[in-house]
Design an enzyme around this catalytic site. Structure first.
Site, PDB file in Angstrom:
ATOM      1  N   LYS A 184     -27.474  55.280  40.717  1.00 45.53           N
ATOM      2  CA  LYS A 184     -27.387  54.209  39.714  1.00 45.53           C
ATOM      3  C   LYS A 184     -26.000  53.571  39.573  1.00 45.53           C
ATOM      4  CE  LYS A 184     -30.776  53.568  38.747  1.00 45.53           C
ATOM      5  NZ  LYS A 184     -31.719  53.017  39.769  1.00 45.53           N
TER       6      LYS A 184
ATOM      7  N   TRP B  98     -27.033  47.537  45.829  1.00 39.96           N
ATOM      8  CA  TRP B  98     -26.199  46.332  45.898  1.00 39.96           C
ATOM      9  C   TRP B  98     -25.264  46.434  47.099  1.00 39.96           C
ATOM     10  CZ3 TRP B  98     -22.601  44.726  41.196  1.00 39.96           C
ATOM     11  CH2 TRP B  98     -22.199  43.406  41.371  1.00 39.96           C
TER      12      TRP B  98
ATOM     13  N   HIS C   8     -26.137  60.221  48.613  1.00 35.86           N
ATOM     14  CA  HIS C   8     -25.700  60.564  47.251  1.00 35.86           C
ATOM     15  C   HIS C   8     -25.066  61.956  47.247  1.00 35.86           C
ATOM     16  CE1 HIS C   8     -27.530  57.126  45.440  1.00 35.86           C
ATOM     17  NE2 HIS C   8     -28.772  57.527  45.486  1.00 35.86           N
TER      18      HIS C   8
ATOM     19  N   SER D 176     -28.697  53.595  32.970  1.00 33.85           N
ATOM     20  CA  SER D 176     -29.511  53.097  34.081  1.00 33.85           C
ATOM     21  C   SER D 176     -30.389  54.229  34.629  1.00 33.85           C
ATOM     22  CB  SER D 176     -28.575  52.549  35.170  1.00 33.85           C
ATOM     23  OG  SER D 176     -29.287  52.090  36.266  1.00 33.85           O
TER      24      SER D 176
ATOM     25  N   SER E  61     -29.840  37.910  40.878  1.00 36.69           N
ATOM     26  CA  SER E  61     -31.096  37.158  40.841  1.00 36.69           C
ATOM     27  C   SER E  61     -31.785  37.140  42.211  1.00 36.69           C
ATOM     28  CB  SER E  61     -30.875  35.739  40.314  1.00 36.69           C
ATOM     29  OG  SER E  61     -29.914  35.111  41.100  1.00 36.69           O
TER      30      SER E  61
HETATM   31  P1  A3P Z   1     -29.131  48.682  35.698  1.00 38.84           P
HETATM   32  O1  A3P Z   1     -30.203  49.701  35.549  1.00 38.84           O
HETATM   33  O2  A3P Z   1     -27.981  48.914  34.748  1.00 38.84           O
HETATM   34  O3  A3P Z   1     -29.629  47.287  35.638  1.00 38.84           O
HETATM   35  P2  A3P Z   1     -28.583  52.030  42.393  1.00 38.84           P
HETATM   36  O4  A3P Z   1     -28.871  51.043  43.447  1.00 38.84           O
HETATM   37  O5  A3P Z   1     -27.366  52.880  42.680  1.00 38.84           O
HETATM   38  O6  A3P Z   1     -29.780  52.833  42.041  1.00 38.84           O
HETATM   39  O7  A3P Z   1     -28.142  51.226  41.084  1.00 38.84           O
HETATM   40  C1  A3P Z   1     -29.073  50.458  40.383  1.00 38.84           C
HETATM   41  C2  A3P Z   1     -28.310  49.633  39.360  1.00 38.84           C
HETATM   42  O8  A3P Z   1     -27.592  48.579  40.038  1.00 38.84           O
HETATM   43  C3  A3P Z   1     -29.243  48.971  38.368  1.00 38.84           C
HETATM   44  O9  A3P Z   1     -28.484  48.864  37.152  1.00 38.84           O
HETATM   45  C4  A3P Z   1     -29.447  47.599  39.033  1.00 38.84           C
HETATM   46  O10 A3P Z   1     -29.906  46.596  38.178  1.00 38.84           O
HETATM   47  C5  A3P Z   1     -28.011  47.325  39.504  1.00 38.84           C
HETATM   48  N1  A3P Z   1     -27.929  46.297  40.551  1.00 38.84           N
HETATM   49  C6  A3P Z   1     -28.614  46.238  41.711  1.00 38.84           C
HETATM   50  N2  A3P Z   1     -28.293  45.113  42.390  1.00 38.84           N
HETATM   51  C7  A3P Z   1     -27.385  44.459  41.636  1.00 38.84           C
HETATM   52  C8  A3P Z   1     -26.671  43.211  41.792  1.00 38.84           C
HETATM   53  N3  A3P Z   1     -26.850  42.414  42.831  1.00 38.84           N
HETATM   54  N4  A3P Z   1     -25.820  42.843  40.799  1.00 38.84           N
HETATM   55  C9  A3P Z   1     -25.635  43.623  39.718  1.00 38.84           C
HETATM   56  N5  A3P Z   1     -26.279  44.808  39.524  1.00 38.84           N
HETATM   57  C10 A3P Z   1     -27.145  45.215  40.466  1.00 38.84           C
END
Ligand code: A3P
Length: 290
Positions: free
Chosen positions: A45, A50, A101, A131, A224
């Site tokens: 998380k 990303w 991880h 998250s 988005s």
């Molecule tokens: P939130 O739950 O706070 O929205 P992971 O990929 O490590 O599991 O992390 C997931 C988190 O990264 C989620 O956070 C998700 O919305 C956020 N996330 C994924 N892509 C993103 C992006 N392009 N910009 C910002 N946050 C992003």
């Protein structure tokens, strides 16, 4: 294939059973890294998906075709999950982008002497735990997280799946002092200045981009775009594994979303555990400065 039981541990850490076996975890520790590999490392998380998107886009000079047609678990598989070896064999990647991880101490022997490029992504742990809590409610391969208070206690005690956040961050960031092939970047830096973050990552990977390519990377790795990309938004995962009625993987993508869930008391307790557990860490984290 003997999948991990809910309470079964590997080196004292619990892992979700549907994706991990003792064998797959054991193989990860012996993984033969190649010098051309790119390894994305994070605590869950923290912005893993990303970073997978950004790295894929950089490797494709901003062309979104791979991001839009190949699921992230195929183009950047998790090293410790049981399908990783099969994916790497079946879909040869150039370069190989691998995700993990696992904590640093477990991967240290496999990375010893390797020139693989390692990108460590960290995030404000308060946003991580919020998250993670929402994710556990929808992901059926995690036990029911119960109340946020219980979940927070587990997180602070290091009993969460994938282990202690504190140990993870301290272990990997300590390596920045000695490993020139490791880049530490935060979710917050990526969020506050994505242009600078993508430039930094492409420079680290020695894959420079012209302005147009960089802009394309930014466009296709924006929250988005990724929210609508079925290759990363988890909507391809069946409802037996992920209950999409309970939430959305691409949930908020914000800085400071922890404020929506933490009480003042929880925040004070978090701060006190944080300062005691991070006493031996000299790093100044970006989120402290926000
Ligand atoms: P939130 O739950 O706070 O929205 P992971 O990929 O490590 O599991 O992390 C997931 C988190 O990264 C989620 O956070 C998700 O919305 C956020 N996330 C994924 N892509 C993103 C992006 N392009 N910009 C910002 N946050 C992003």
């Amino acid at each position: 294939m003997a999948r991990l039981d809910v309470t079964e541990t590997f080196h004292g850490i619990t892992f979700p059973g549907h994706l991990h076996t003792q064998d797959s975890l054991q193989s990860a520790l012996r993984f033969p890294f190649q010098d051309t590999d790119i390894l994305i490392v994070s605590y869950p998380k923290s912005g893993t998906t990303w970073m997978q998107e950004i790295v894929t886009l950089i490797c494709n000079r901003g062309d979104p075709h791979v991001c839009q047609t190949v699921p992230n678990w195929t183009r950047a598989p998790w090293l410790e999950q049981h399908y990783c070896a099969m994916v790497l064999e079946k879909y040869p990647l150039n370069p190989r982008v691998i995700t993990t991880h696992l904590p640093q101490h477990l991967l240290e022997p496999a990375l010893q002497g390797s020139k693989a490029k390692v990108i460590y992504v960290s995030r404000n742990p308060k946003d991580v735990v919020v998250s993670y809590y929402h994710f556990c409610k929808m992901a059926k391969f995690f036990p029911d997280p119960g109340s946020f208070q219980d979940f927070l206690n587990q997180f602070l005690d290091g009993r969460s799946y994938y282990g202690s956040w504190f140990d993870h961050v301290k272990g990997w960031t300590r390596q920045t002092e000695t490993m020139s092939n490791l880049l530490h970047i935060t979710y917050e830096e990526m969020s506050l200045d994505p242009h600078c973050a993508v430039e930094k990552i492409s420079a680290f990977l020695q894959r420079p981009l012209v302005e147009e390519e960089l802009n394309s990377c930014l466009k296709h790795s924006s929250f988005s775009s990724m929210k609508n990309n079925t290759m990363v938004n988890c909507t391809l995962i069946s409802p037996e594994i992920m209950d999409h009625s309970k939430g959305c993987f691409m949930r908020k993508g914000e800085l400071g979303n922890w404020k929506s869930l933490f009480t003042d008391e929880q925040n004070q307790h978090f701060e006190s555990v944080f300062s005691s557990r991070m006493q031996d860490c000299s790093l100044k984290f970006v989120w402290d400065l926000l």
